[in-house]
Write a protein that holds these residues in place. Sequence first.
Motif, PDB file in Angstrom:
ATOM      1  N   ARG A 115       0.837  -1.212   0.000  1.00 26.30           N
ATOM      2  CA  ARG A 115       0.000   0.000   0.000  1.00 26.30           C
ATOM      3  C   ARG A 115       0.864   1.251   0.000  1.00 26.30           C
ATOM      4  NH1 ARG A 115      -2.790  -1.420   3.825  1.00 26.30           N
ATOM      5  NH2 ARG A 115      -1.801  -0.278   5.549  1.00 26.30           N
ATOM      6  N   HIS A 118       2.076   1.890  -3.535  1.00 25.99           N
ATOM      7  CA  HIS A 118       1.011   2.423  -4.397  1.00 25.99           C
ATOM      8  C   HIS A 118       0.705   3.879  -4.037  1.00 25.99           C
ATOM      9  CE1 HIS A 118      -0.095  -0.982  -6.860  1.00 25.99           C
ATOM     10  NE2 HIS A 118      -0.118  -1.782  -5.803  1.00 25.99           N
ATOM     11  N   ASP A 119       0.735   4.216  -2.758  1.00 27.86           N
ATOM     12  CA  ASP A 119       0.528   5.618  -2.358  1.00 27.86           C
ATOM     13  C   ASP A 119       1.627   6.508  -2.935  1.00 27.86           C
ATOM     14  OD1 ASP A 119      -1.710   4.898  -0.954  1.00 27.86           O
ATOM     15  OD2 ASP A 119      -0.727   4.927   1.023  1.00 27.86           O
ATOM     16  N   VAL A 121       3.273   5.911  -5.715  1.00 22.56           N
ATOM     17  CA  VAL A 121       2.998   6.038  -7.150  1.00 22.56           C
ATOM     18  C   VAL A 121       1.995   7.167  -7.378  1.00 22.56           C
ATOM     19  CG1 VAL A 121       1.955   4.905  -9.153  1.00 22.56           C
ATOM     20  CG2 VAL A 121       3.555   3.645  -7.693  1.00 22.56           C
ATOM     21  N   ASP A 122       0.943   7.217  -6.549  1.00 20.38           N
ATOM     22  CA  ASP A 122      -0.040   8.304  -6.660  1.00 20.38           C
ATOM     23  C   ASP A 122       0.606   9.662  -6.380  1.00 20.38           C
ATOM     24  OD1 ASP A 122      -2.233   6.766  -7.353  1.00 20.38           O
ATOM     25  OD2 ASP A 122      -2.803   6.373  -5.270  1.00 20.38           O
ATOM     26  N   GLN A 128      -2.494   4.391 -14.070  1.00 17.52           N
ATOM     27  CA  GLN A 128      -2.995   3.056 -13.756  1.00 17.52           C
ATOM     28  C   GLN A 128      -2.040   1.979 -14.264  1.00 17.52           C
ATOM     29  OE1 GLN A 128      -5.654   2.130 -11.818  1.00 17.52           O
ATOM     30  NE2 GLN A 128      -5.616   4.323 -11.333  1.00 17.52           N
ATOM     31  N   ASP A 130       1.176   2.277 -14.294  1.00 23.35           N
ATOM     32  CA  ASP A 130       2.249   2.220 -13.302  1.00 23.35           C
ATOM     33  C   ASP A 130       1.831   1.354 -12.112  1.00 23.35           C
ATOM     34  OD1 ASP A 130       3.967   3.924 -14.759  1.00 23.35           O
ATOM     35  OD2 ASP A 130       2.971   5.693 -13.931  1.00 23.35           O
ATOM     36  N   HIS A 131       0.588   1.556 -11.673  1.00 25.91           N
ATOM     37  CA  HIS A 131       0.085   0.733 -10.569  1.00 25.91           C
ATOM     38  C   HIS A 131       0.064  -0.742 -10.963  1.00 25.91           C
ATOM     39  CE1 HIS A 131      -1.077   3.626  -7.496  1.00 25.91           C
ATOM     40  NE2 HIS A 131      -1.575   4.416  -8.440  1.00 25.91           N
ATOM     41  N   VAL A 134       3.632  -2.209 -10.926  1.00 21.42           N
ATOM     42  CA  VAL A 134       4.110  -2.429  -9.567  1.00 21.42           C
ATOM     43  C   VAL A 134       3.446  -3.662  -8.952  1.00 21.42           C
ATOM     44  CG1 VAL A 134       3.987  -1.502  -7.216  1.00 21.42           C
ATOM     45  CG2 VAL A 134       4.777  -0.048  -9.097  1.00 21.42           C
ATOM     46  N   GLN A 135       2.129  -3.747  -9.109  1.00 22.14           N
ATOM     47  CA  GLN A 135       1.412  -4.876  -8.515  1.00 22.14           C
ATOM     48  C   GLN A 135       1.834  -6.194  -9.138  1.00 22.14           C
ATOM     49  OE1 GLN A 135      -0.698  -4.455  -5.804  1.00 22.14           O
ATOM     50  NE2 GLN A 135      -0.359  -6.677  -5.703  1.00 22.14           N
TER      51      GLN A 135
END
Length: 298
Positions: A115, A118-119, A121-122, A128, A130-131, A134-135
């Motif tokens: 998390r 992802h924060d 990245v934001d 999306q 990029d997210h 990463v995931q």
Amino acid sequence: TFENEEGSRELLERAVQSPEPCAYAYLGLAAFERNEGNFEAALAQLRRGLALDPDNSTLAGRETLALLALNRPGEVLDSHSRQINSRIGDLEFMQEMIGLAVRAGRDKRVDELVRMVHDEVDRQGGSQEDHAFVQREFDGLTAMIREDMDGYIAYMSGGDDDTGPFYVALGRQDPALAATLLDEAEGRSHLVDPWLVYVLASHQGREFAETESLPKALASLASLGAPGSEIAAWFQPGAAIQPWRVVELGERTITVPVLFAALAMRHPDRREEFLALSRRHNYEFPVLRLLLNSFFAD
């Protein structure tokens, strides 16, 4: 290198007993212990060195590997916890931290670290895509560490890495296809790749293991000079092989667990010994743990 093991150890012991002991001498003593599979003793030597030189990154890196060999990933994670907030944007570092949390069975910490990334990245205005990237990387790493072959195959099948199909073939235990894909790689393969094909093909009793796979694996050693020649000699019938030397050279070339597994295939009289050593030293690379454990699951 420690070809004269007794003499080298004596020199190092004198160095640490001098009025001004050298931290790197402890690194050498730790290497002796590690090569013989004495990871607790290796860890003790490394920590003596770190007591002299706390900022020595080489000693710290070796301490991490010793702790992983002893299946103590939580200690490594805890020792790096202060760096996480300042390195949250370093994806490679965060993958390492998440991998450690997975190994330690700290599922809540895994979710928290994912998390946080992802924060970040934001915060950096990521998309999306990029997210998703990463995931995907985290999911693939988790699959490897948890030895989830289906998850690993899905991960390798879904990327754009040229070696993906090769590793999928290994995951599906198809050495013939893996060998074909390796031939088509045109120099894009890693040194370890032909050895993985040989190990799998030999374990399955495929005829091409000795006639095709092993010669190609041995040919891959040509660029290594003297270490490659020494390793190649171990694959001759009746070769004298010292496990500590396999650890020393394997670490710098093929990787230790794969080299021991290959030697186990080549020398049936020492098969169980070498396979046990392969398992004991298979702590650093999750993909090798996954693949080798799957090869020998039967």
